[in-house]
Design a protein around this motif. Structure first.
Motif, short mmCIF file in Angstrom:
data_model
loop_
_atom_site.label_atom_id
_atom_site.label_comp_id
_atom_site.label_asym_id
_atom_site.label_seq_id
_atom_site.Cartn_x
_atom_site.Cartn_y
_atom_site.Cartn_z
N SER A 138 67.30 -21.16 94.39
CA SER A 138 65.93 -21.03 94.85
C SER A 138 65.86 -20.48 96.27
O SER A 138 65.06 -19.59 96.58
CB SER A 138 65.22 -22.38 94.77
N GLN A 139 66.74 -20.99 97.15
CA GLN A 139 66.76 -20.51 98.53
C GLN A 139 67.23 -19.06 98.61
O GLN A 139 66.69 -18.26 99.38
CB GLN A 139 67.69 -21.40 99.37
N LEU A 140 68.23 -18.72 97.80
CA LEU A 140 68.70 -17.34 97.79
C LEU A 140 67.63 -16.41 97.24
O LEU A 140 67.46 -15.28 97.72
CB LEU A 140 69.98 -17.23 96.95
N THR A 141 66.87 -16.89 96.26
CA THR A 141 65.79 -16.08 95.70
C THR A 141 64.76 -15.71 96.76
O THR A 141 64.27 -14.58 96.80
CB THR A 141 65.11 -16.84 94.54
N ASP A 142 64.45 -16.68 97.64
CA ASP A 142 63.50 -16.39 98.72
C ASP A 142 64.00 -15.22 99.57
O ASP A 142 63.22 -14.34 99.95
CB ASP A 142 63.31 -17.62 99.60
N THR A 169 73.71 -24.66 92.33
CA THR A 169 72.62 -25.62 92.18
C THR A 169 71.27 -24.90 92.13
O THR A 169 71.12 -23.77 92.61
CB THR A 169 72.59 -26.62 93.35
N HIS A 170 70.29 -25.59 91.55
CA HIS A 170 68.93 -25.06 91.49
C HIS A 170 68.42 -24.78 92.90
O HIS A 170 67.79 -23.72 93.15
CB HIS A 170 68.02 -26.07 90.78
N SER A 171 68.70 -25.69 93.83
CA SER A 171 68.23 -25.52 95.20
C SER A 171 68.84 -24.28 95.85
O SER A 171 68.14 -23.51 96.52
CB SER A 171 68.58 -26.77 96.02
N SER A 184 64.70 -17.66 84.44
CA SER A 184 64.20 -18.68 85.36
C SER A 184 65.29 -19.06 86.35
O SER A 184 66.48 -18.77 86.15
CB SER A 184 63.76 -19.92 84.57
N VAL A 185 64.87 -19.74 87.43
CA VAL A 185 65.83 -20.20 88.43
C VAL A 185 66.86 -21.13 87.78
O VAL A 185 68.06 -21.04 88.06
CB VAL A 185 65.11 -20.93 89.58
N THR A 186 66.40 -22.01 86.90
CA THR A 186 67.30 -22.93 86.22
C THR A 186 68.34 -22.18 85.39
O THR A 186 69.54 -22.51 85.41
CB THR A 186 66.52 -23.90 85.33
N GLU A 187 67.91 -21.17 84.67
CA GLU A 187 68.84 -20.39 83.84
C GLU A 187 69.86 -19.65 84.71
O GLU A 187 71.05 -19.58 84.37
CB GLU A 187 68.06 -19.40 82.98
N VAL A 188 69.38 -19.10 85.81
CA VAL A 188 70.30 -18.40 86.72
C VAL A 188 71.32 -19.39 87.29
O VAL A 188 72.53 -19.10 87.33
CB VAL A 188 69.52 -17.71 87.85
N ALA A 189 70.84 -20.55 87.75
CA ALA A 189 71.73 -21.54 88.34
C ALA A 189 72.80 -21.98 87.34
O ALA A 189 73.98 -22.09 87.69
CB ALA A 189 70.92 -22.75 88.83
N ASP A 190 72.40 -22.24 86.10
CA ASP A 190 73.36 -22.66 85.08
C ASP A 190 74.38 -21.56 84.80
O ASP A 190 75.57 -21.83 84.61
CB ASP A 190 72.64 -23.02 83.78
N ALA A 191 73.92 -20.31 84.79
CA ALA A 191 74.80 -19.19 84.44
C ALA A 191 75.84 -18.91 85.52
O ALA A 191 76.99 -18.57 85.21
CB ALA A 191 73.98 -17.94 84.18
#
Length: 317
Positions: A71-75, A66-68, A55-62
């Motif tokens: 998320s923007q990079l994922t787009d 930040t989650h934001s 998930s985005v949260t798991e990636v951000a923590d790893a």
């Protein structure tokens, strides 16, 4: 480099400059060697490659972002065909990020480039590469235990709660008279011969001729100084005022100025003047508020090359 002179105050700016340098170098390498990725993509792509869909949260923590930001990079990665969003097979309510076949193929061919990056960084930085990585790891551990924002705010609260104390000259404070004045002189002008003489031996040039020196102290730190120099019986010069730039905004300058004016009155002086420079607009406004009046010309026989402002104190009735 100017930014380096700011020390801890510009830590974030210096780290960003280093980050931008390494990102730029990596992008140049990728372009030169035809690698179909960008350096900013690497943390997310490499983590998903090593850990599988997350998930985005798991990636951000790893990866420590930040989650934001993730998320923007994922787009961007979705638009580039490197990542896709899909339902978690173990929990249909959750969306996870997964690498596309294109991403797997692209990353699979980057081994020689990543090997070259590791070796190239070691060659360029030599043993500093190891020291840098160790220092970064130590910083990460320290910040995890106590976030820097909380530490800064706690220190600020302690600073503003500590009163500024004005104390008279003592031999133990002599070095601060030189340090504080040299700091601003070197920043704005230069240390002239007369400055060097007075600052190096204040007892001889200020105290013995009937003058006074005051210091501003915040707790155990000496943060400012100012001198009242007797030129002739009843005639005094306000001079050698300097406040440590780190502690400006606490009112130390005005407290020192008031102490010198009070000492001038205590000694029944009849003339108090100062010389300054028109570039020091903040200081000039402070002098005017304290009762100093701008004179139409510079002072006759001025000792200072930098002096283009002459002000005389007018007693308030």
């Amino acid at each position: 480099m100017y930014i380096a002179s700011l020390g801890k105050l510009a830590l974030g700016s210096r780290l960003k400059a280093l980050s931008d340098h390494f990102y730029g170098a990596a992008d140049e390498v990728y372009r030169t060697l035809g690698a179909p990725i960008e350096s900013h993509w690497l943390p997310v792509l490499r983590y998903l490659w090593d850990a599988g869909p997350r998930s985005v949260t798991e990636v951000a923590d790893a990866i420590g972002q930040t989650h934001s930001a993730v998320s923007q990079l994922t787009d961007k990665l979705v638009r580039a065909g490197m990542v896709r969003r899909e339902r978690d097979p173990e929990d249909g309510r959750r969306t996870v990020l997964a690498l596309t076949d294109r991403a797997h193929a692209s990353l699979g061919g980057l081994g020689p480039i990543w090997c070259a990056v590791r070796r190239g960084v070691s060659v360029a930085l030599e043993e500093q590469a190891t020291h840098l990585l160790e220092a970064i790891a130590a910083c990460e551990r320290a910040l995890a235990e106590r976030p820097v924002t909380a530490a800064i705010l706690a220190e600020h609260a302690a600073i503003v709660a500590t009163p500024v104390e004005i104390v008279p000259f003592a031999p133990a404070l002599r070095e601060h008279f030189y340090r504080l004045n040299a700091q601003w002189l070197e920043r704005h002008f230069c240390i002239e011969d007369i400055d060097r003489a007075v600052l190096s031996d204040p007892e001889r040039h200020v105290i013995k001729p009937g003058g006074a020196i005051f210091f501003a102290r915040l707790g155990e730190e000496v943060i400012g100084t100012c001198a009242l120099l007797q030129e002739s019986p009843g005639v005094f010069e306000l001079t050698k005022m300097g406040v440590d730039e780190t502690f400006r905004g606490l009112g130390a300058g005005r407290r020192l100025l008031d102490a010198c004016i009070a000492e001038f009155h205590r000694r029944n002086g009849h003339t108090l003047f100062l010389e300054s420079n028109s570039r020091l607009t903040t200081a000039l406004r402070m002098y005017e508020k304290a009762g100093f009046v701008m004179q139409p010309t510079i002072r006759p026989g001025s000792h200072y090359e930098r002096a283009n402002v002459y002000m005389v104190y007018q007693r308030s009735e």
